[in-house]
Design a protein around this motif. Structure first.
Motif, short mmCIF file in Angstrom:
data_model
loop_
_atom_site.label_atom_id
_atom_site.label_comp_id
_atom_site.label_asym_id
_atom_site.label_seq_id
_atom_site.Cartn_x
_atom_site.Cartn_y
_atom_site.Cartn_z
N MET A 130 0.84 -1.19 0.00
CA MET A 130 0.00 0.00 0.00
C MET A 130 0.88 1.25 0.00
O MET A 130 2.03 1.23 0.44
CB MET A 130 -0.93 -0.02 1.21
N PHE A 131 0.32 2.34 -0.48
CA PHE A 131 1.07 3.60 -0.56
C PHE A 131 1.33 4.16 0.84
O PHE A 131 0.53 3.97 1.76
CB PHE A 131 0.26 4.62 -1.37
N LYS A 132 2.45 4.87 0.96
CA LYS A 132 2.78 5.52 2.22
C LYS A 132 2.39 7.00 2.21
O LYS A 132 1.97 7.55 3.22
CB LYS A 132 4.29 5.39 2.50
N LYS A 133 2.56 7.63 1.04
CA LYS A 133 2.26 9.06 0.95
C LYS A 133 1.78 9.38 -0.48
O LYS A 133 2.42 8.98 -1.45
CB LYS A 133 3.51 9.89 1.28
N ILE A 134 0.68 10.09 -0.57
CA ILE A 134 0.09 10.41 -1.87
C ILE A 134 -0.12 11.92 -2.00
O ILE A 134 -0.60 12.57 -1.07
CB ILE A 134 -1.25 9.67 -2.07
N ILE B 154 -8.78 13.42 -0.01
CA ILE B 154 -8.07 13.53 1.27
C ILE B 154 -8.80 12.78 2.38
O ILE B 154 -8.18 12.10 3.20
CB ILE B 154 -7.86 15.01 1.65
N ARG B 155 -10.13 12.86 2.41
CA ARG B 155 -10.90 12.13 3.43
C ARG B 155 -10.62 10.63 3.36
O ARG B 155 -10.41 9.98 4.39
CB ARG B 155 -12.40 12.39 3.25
N ASN C 298 -8.63 8.11 6.04
CA ASN C 298 -9.26 6.88 6.54
C ASN C 298 -8.39 5.65 6.29
O ASN C 298 -8.48 4.65 7.01
CB ASN C 298 -10.63 6.67 5.89
N MET C 299 -7.54 5.72 5.25
CA MET C 299 -6.66 4.62 4.91
C MET C 299 -5.30 4.75 5.59
O MET C 299 -4.40 3.94 5.34
CB MET C 299 -6.48 4.55 3.39
N ASN C 300 -5.13 5.77 6.42
CA ASN C 300 -3.85 6.02 7.12
C ASN C 300 -2.69 6.22 6.15
O ASN C 300 -1.57 5.77 6.38
CB ASN C 300 -3.54 4.89 8.10
N ILE C 301 -2.98 6.90 5.04
CA ILE C 301 -1.95 7.26 4.07
C ILE C 301 -1.66 8.75 4.22
O ILE C 301 -2.59 9.57 4.26
CB ILE C 301 -2.42 6.95 2.63
N LYS D 237 -6.03 21.96 5.81
CA LYS D 237 -5.66 21.70 7.21
C LYS D 237 -5.59 20.21 7.51
O LYS D 237 -4.96 19.81 8.51
CB LYS D 237 -6.65 22.39 8.14
N LEU D 238 -6.24 19.40 6.68
CA LEU D 238 -6.23 17.95 6.90
C LEU D 238 -4.97 17.29 6.34
O LEU D 238 -4.66 16.15 6.68
CB LEU D 238 -7.46 17.31 6.26
N ALA D 239 -4.27 18.00 5.46
CA ALA D 239 -3.09 17.42 4.81
C ALA D 239 -1.90 17.40 5.77
O ALA D 239 -1.78 18.23 6.68
CB ALA D 239 -2.74 18.21 3.56
N ASP D 240 -1.02 16.44 5.56
CA ASP D 240 0.20 16.35 6.36
C ASP D 240 1.25 17.34 5.88
O ASP D 240 2.07 17.82 6.66
CB ASP D 240 0.75 14.93 6.29
N GLU D 241 1.23 17.62 4.58
CA GLU D 241 2.14 18.60 3.98
C GLU D 241 1.38 19.39 2.93
O GLU D 241 0.52 18.84 2.24
CB GLU D 241 3.34 17.92 3.31
#
Length: 328
Positions: free
Chosen positions: A1-5, A18-19, A23-26, A43-47
């Protein structure tokens, strides 16, 4: 599975993707233009990374800048959403060459299905229901008239690389054919930088039925039933509904299975939508295939009860399909 998208889009579809990623912990990388810098989903994004500029060609269509961000952020996948770069084969190819997964069909299918006439020819070889039509029209006017006569009037002149109903013009008699073809060519050149057009049988007052397709890298394909988008204005969809009114489930299952088998035979490998016209006689004809998640995907999600964005990502990660069925 992907780590970061990285989500290569904006607005409602960016928030939607993003939602699912959360939910997929990516991990999520979002991009934004100057005008979009205060949109709440960021605001939901990690970067987050800014795209300098305020118009599409400098921001969400700026491949060089987005790929620069792909490299800086170290993502292993890019989800294009719909619109912008979602069906841009150059973009998907550049990502593939970097070892980054474009979350959608392979570049080959984006290319092949972009040309509607080419798509018709491919589908004709794989048992897809198909009305009469031509290849790209030649410059010879007498030959064009001969082709139209063989198809039978009325005919529809269509841009080979068009979309949104732009440049599609019906012709009811030979005396109007050549002038209409020229109008369609000019419109196609103006909007799509390609003057190639072709002819199809013209369905008067048709139903427009599309099937949601989901495929995986192993060659498995399922159809997720239909959306009826017959209510349109100037070939632009206004209402999408499912189940299709006044069409039996038995008929939908039959044509859906035929579509599914055709798509499986060609080796398609991610989400797509097959659009068909249904004549008053109940016969269907392939119209086009969209190689992306569509705006109206949520209609199918309500009927089927699955997350199509998640299914797209799983397919891109080479996770085999799980069978599904319509909810009661």
């Amino acid at each position: 599975m992907f780590k970061k998208i990285l989500v290569a889009n904006r607005g409602a579809i960016a928030a939607r993707i993003i939602r699912t990623l959360k939910n997929m912990n990516i991990a999520v990388v979002a991009i934004y233009s100057e005008a979009d810098q205060h949109l709440p989903y960021l605001k939901l994004a990690d970067e987050t990374y800014e795209l300098k500029g305020s118009i599409a060609k400098d921001t969400y269509l700026n491949q060089d800048r987005i790929i620069e961000i792909v490299k800086m952020s170290g993502v292993d996948g890019v989800h294009p959403g719909y619109g912008f770069l979602a069906e841009n084969s150059e973009f998907s190819k550049r990502l593939e060459e970097m070892g980054v997964k474009f979350i959608g069909p392979s570049t080959k299918w984006i290319n092949l299905m972009a040309d509607k006439n080419q798509a018709r020819q491919i589908m004709a070889n794989y048992s897809m229901p198909l009305g009469k039509g031509s290849s790209i029209l030649p410059d010879d006017e007498e030959e064009v008239k001969k082709i139209a006569a063989e198809i039978g009037y009325p005919v529809l002149v269509k841009p080979a690389n068009g979309g949104g109903g732009i440049g599609m013009l019906p012709v009811y008699e030979e005396s109007k054919l050549i002038s209409t073809v020229e109008r369609a060519k000019n419109t196609s050149e103006k909007y799509f930088s390609d003057s190639n057009v072709y002819l199809e049988s013209y369905f008067e007052d048709p139903r427009h039925i599309e099937f949601q397709i989901l495929a995986d890298a192993e060659g498995n394909v399922i159809h997720l039933y239909e959306r009826d988008c017959s209510i349109q204005r100037r070939h632009q969809k206004i209402i999408e509904e499912s189940p299709a009114p006044n069409i039996s489930f038995k008929e939908i299952e039959k044509i859906g299975e035929q579509v599914q088998q055709s798509i499986q035979q060609i080796g398609y490998d991610n989400v797509g939508t097959v659009e068909l016209l249904r004549g008053k006689d109940g016969n269907y004809s392939f119209l086009e295939m969209n190689t992306r998640l569509q705006v109206e995907h949520a209609v199918t999600e309500e009927i089927i009860g699955i997350d199509l964005v998640k299914a797209q990502i799983e397919s891109a990660a080479k996770i085999p399909l799980r069978q599904t069925s319509r909810q009661n």
